[in-house]
Write a protein that holds these residues in place. Sequence first.
Motif, mmCIF file in Angstrom:
data_model
loop_
_atom_site.group_PDB
_atom_site.id
_atom_site.type_symbol
_atom_site.label_atom_id
_atom_site.label_comp_id
_atom_site.label_asym_id
_atom_site.label_seq_id
_atom_site.Cartn_x
_atom_site.Cartn_y
_atom_site.Cartn_z
ATOM 1 N N GLU A 151 0.818 -1.213 0.000
ATOM 2 C CA GLU A 151 0.000 0.000 0.000
ATOM 3 C C GLU A 151 0.851 1.263 0.000
ATOM 4 O O GLU A 151 0.384 2.333 -0.428
ATOM 5 C CB GLU A 151 -0.898 0.035 1.236
ATOM 6 C CG GLU A 151 -1.872 -1.118 1.377
ATOM 7 C CD GLU A 151 -2.562 -1.062 2.730
ATOM 8 O OE1 GLU A 151 -3.277 -0.075 2.985
ATOM 9 O OE2 GLU A 151 -2.363 -1.993 3.534
ATOM 10 N N LEU A 152 2.091 1.150 0.507
ATOM 11 C CA LEU A 152 2.935 2.329 0.712
ATOM 12 C C LEU A 152 4.290 2.140 0.034
ATOM 13 O O LEU A 152 5.339 2.111 0.689
ATOM 14 C CB LEU A 152 3.126 2.566 2.211
ATOM 15 C CG LEU A 152 1.839 2.717 3.043
ATOM 16 C CD1 LEU A 152 2.145 2.558 4.527
ATOM 17 C CD2 LEU A 152 1.191 4.062 2.765
ATOM 18 N N PRO A 153 4.304 1.997 -1.284
ATOM 19 C CA PRO A 153 5.571 1.674 -1.961
ATOM 20 C C PRO A 153 6.645 2.741 -1.809
ATOM 21 O O PRO A 153 7.832 2.423 -1.694
ATOM 22 C CB PRO A 153 5.147 1.504 -3.428
ATOM 23 C CG PRO A 153 3.859 2.253 -3.552
ATOM 24 C CD PRO A 153 3.178 2.113 -2.228
ATOM 25 N N ALA A 154 6.267 4.020 -1.806
ATOM 26 C CA ALA A 154 7.276 5.082 -1.699
ATOM 27 C C ALA A 154 7.928 5.077 -0.324
ATOM 28 O O ALA A 154 9.165 5.172 -0.203
ATOM 29 C CB ALA A 154 6.633 6.438 -1.981
ATOM 30 N N ALA A 155 7.108 4.954 0.721
ATOM 31 C CA ALA A 155 7.658 4.905 2.077
ATOM 32 C C ALA A 155 8.516 3.659 2.254
ATOM 33 O O ALA A 155 9.585 3.707 2.873
ATOM 34 C CB ALA A 155 6.522 4.915 3.098
ATOM 35 N N TYR A 156 8.056 2.557 1.691
ATOM 36 C CA TYR A 156 8.804 1.299 1.791
ATOM 37 C C TYR A 156 10.168 1.426 1.105
ATOM 38 O O TYR A 156 11.180 0.933 1.605
ATOM 39 C CB TYR A 156 7.982 0.184 1.149
ATOM 40 C CG TYR A 156 8.643 -1.171 1.157
ATOM 41 C CD1 TYR A 156 8.533 -2.011 2.268
ATOM 42 C CD2 TYR A 156 9.371 -1.629 0.070
ATOM 43 C CE1 TYR A 156 9.123 -3.257 2.288
ATOM 44 C CE2 TYR A 156 9.973 -2.876 0.075
ATOM 45 C CZ TYR A 156 9.842 -3.686 1.188
ATOM 46 O OH TYR A 156 10.434 -4.925 1.201
ATOM 47 N N ALA A 157 10.208 2.117 -0.031
ATOM 48 C CA ALA A 157 11.466 2.274 -0.755
ATOM 49 C C ALA A 157 12.493 3.048 0.063
ATOM 50 O O ALA A 157 13.700 2.782 -0.033
ATOM 51 C CB ALA A 157 11.202 2.980 -2.086
ATOM 52 N N ARG A 158 12.035 4.020 0.850
ATOM 53 C CA ARG A 158 12.964 4.761 1.715
ATOM 54 C C ARG A 158 13.668 3.817 2.677
ATOM 55 O O ARG A 158 14.872 3.929 2.927
ATOM 56 C CB ARG A 158 12.204 5.820 2.511
ATOM 57 C CG ARG A 158 11.741 7.036 1.730
ATOM 58 C CD ARG A 158 11.028 7.993 2.661
ATOM 59 N NE ARG A 158 10.557 9.194 2.010
ATOM 60 C CZ ARG A 158 11.269 10.307 1.879
ATOM 61 N NH1 ARG A 158 12.507 10.343 2.375
ATOM 62 N NH2 ARG A 158 10.755 11.370 1.279
ATOM 63 N N LEU A 159 12.915 2.901 3.254
ATOM 64 C CA LEU A 159 13.488 1.962 4.225
ATOM 65 C C LEU A 159 14.456 0.995 3.557
ATOM 66 O O LEU A 159 15.524 0.679 4.098
ATOM 67 C CB LEU A 159 12.368 1.172 4.913
ATOM 68 C CG LEU A 159 11.710 1.793 6.148
ATOM 69 C CD1 LEU A 159 11.136 3.172 5.845
ATOM 70 C CD2 LEU A 159 10.622 0.882 6.683
ATOM 71 N N ALA A 160 14.089 0.525 2.365
ATOM 72 C CA ALA A 160 14.911 -0.467 1.675
ATOM 73 C C ALA A 160 16.284 0.084 1.303
ATOM 74 O O ALA A 160 17.237 -0.688 1.116
ATOM 75 C CB ALA A 160 14.187 -0.961 0.430
#
Length: 388
Positions: A151-160
């Motif tokens: 649901e939150l791909p942009a936020a997830y990408a920051r973490l990755a």
Amino acid sequence: MLAAARELAPFPGGPVALYKNNVDGKGASYGCHENFLVRRDVPFAELAQLLMPFLVTRQVFAGAGRVGLGQTGADAGFQLAQRSDYIEAEIGLETTLRRPIVNTRDEPHADRQRWRRLHLIIGDANLLEVATYLKLGTTSLVLGLIERRDELPAAYARLAALRLADPVGDVQRVSHDPTLTTTLRLADGRELTALEIQRTYLDAAREAVDALAAGAGPDDETRAVVDRWARVLHGLEHDRASVAGQVEWVAKLRILDGLRRRDGLDWDHPRLAATDLQWSDVRPERGIYHRLLAKDAVERVVTEQEVARAVHHPPDDTRAYFRGEVMARYGEHVSAASWDSIIFDVPGAPSLQRVPMPDPERGTRGHLGDLLDRSADASALLAGLSGT
């Protein structure tokens, strides 16, 4: 803890002194274990890698502070956290040897197909309430981001993008630097400070809050954690004194630095180690933290009345409510109680009767409060449960 120690005092072998800390100053450490309910469909390896940079750097606001460097504290100095020098692996099952950043223990005490229990032993036992609030609240937020990665791909990408090159070594590097200026090397070659890494996680959380606001949106508790997280990180970077009532290592360091300036003490002076220990004494008349609390020099999150009530009344919004009410109302007819079941021994029943509780979010006041109020005894409760 305090009540137990005082009850023991008149007996042979008393009095007993208890300290809320994580080290004995002689090489031993004992943990402050955290447990989080996490969705089973998140691959554990992915969960661990995304969470690890957060846990390594979380000590900038969650560390309890410690006099001495190294496991025995033999090297002079002050560090942010008490557990850091005892972390020796990235991932593992051990809790007393080769302690890991992320522990693999997985006993969900719930429906195993739906949930896992994430078990963390890296954190300190905080006395400052805001430190505990942030430690648990921010970790829960980050886990929520990982769970909702689709649901939150942009936020997830920051973490990755935050994977560390040497997470275990970085645990000590962050803890040993009260200036918060040491940089950590990421797997992609970049170098960031612990505060910069924390700010990236914060930005991801803010992004998630904004993205979810169009729907039902985050609740007020979630927004409160994000706001407090932001204020504390800003204070740590720009005005350290402003967070002395919220961040434990900052509060402790102020006391120790005052003692050092007044009496000209080096970091290896035994009085500083004694002051560090006295900080965590649970007796209000002895503990330094309690003296600050009495002077309103540290910020509270809960009241004494709320604490006293919580000793006997579990939260209303989890299955702990049902278990607690059953024990209070029908305890004489309970044969055994655990996290995920209660076994009744009702007179006249042909056998013991087990009530399973595999869902931590059922058994709340809203779910079963009326039934409990209508049930005069355990038999009536069991009849009502079988009817639902």
